[in-house]
Design a protein around this motif. Sequence first.
Motif, PDB file in Angstrom:
ATOM      1  N   THR A  14       0.832  -1.204   0.000  1.00 31.79           N
ATOM      2  CA  THR A  14       0.000   0.000   0.000  1.00 31.79           C
ATOM      3  C   THR A  14       0.866   1.253   0.000  1.00 31.79           C
ATOM      4  OG1 THR A  14      -1.743   1.200   1.203  1.00 31.79           O
ATOM      5  CG2 THR A  14      -0.136  -0.009   2.532  1.00 31.79           C
ATOM      6  N   GLU A  58       4.534  -0.628   3.136  1.00 25.22           N
ATOM      7  CA  GLU A  58       4.250   0.640   2.475  1.00 25.22           C
ATOM      8  C   GLU A  58       5.298   0.919   1.403  1.00 25.22           C
ATOM      9  OE1 GLU A  58       2.249   4.340   4.281  1.00 25.22           O
ATOM     10  OE2 GLU A  58       4.407   4.619   4.560  1.00 25.22           O
ATOM     11  N   ASP A  69      -3.298  -0.456  -4.356  1.00 26.64           N
ATOM     12  CA  ASP A  69      -3.018  -1.327  -3.225  1.00 26.64           C
ATOM     13  C   ASP A  69      -3.384  -2.751  -3.634  1.00 26.64           C
ATOM     14  OD1 ASP A  69      -2.524   1.054  -1.907  1.00 26.64           O
ATOM     15  OD2 ASP A  69      -3.969   0.701  -0.311  1.00 26.64           O
TER      16      ASP A  69
END
Length: 128
Positions: A14, A58, A69
């Motif tokens: 993400t 991340e 994502d």
Amino acid sequence: MTPHGHFNWNELVTRDAERVKRFYQEQIGWSYEGRPLPGGGTYWVATMDGTPVAGIYEVCGPEFASMPDNWMPYLAVDDVDARVAKAVAAGVKLVKPIFEIPNVGRLAVLMLPGGAAMGWITPASNQV
């Protein structure tokens, strides 16, 4: 140890780990343990009742701008080196070459026919 052919781990990639962590904490009840990444950043291990259930990683930078994502599943295999060689010979694309994470295992990321990405892992012998 996760048996050959069973899913071993799931990892969410993400650009907004805090938003994702809040969502899964509120909706599912996950808690998180942060682990520092080499080169900076944090890998978040999601836990449920103290048991690890997934990871959150991340990413940032322009190379990820068009990537939504996504969840990356990791399938346990008995010998990642041999299995990857066989898969590549059959036309599978190796996206991330085989690498090792201490106390986790040997991993590779593949692009399967049809475009699905998937990780394969030979778990470390001490991993459950």
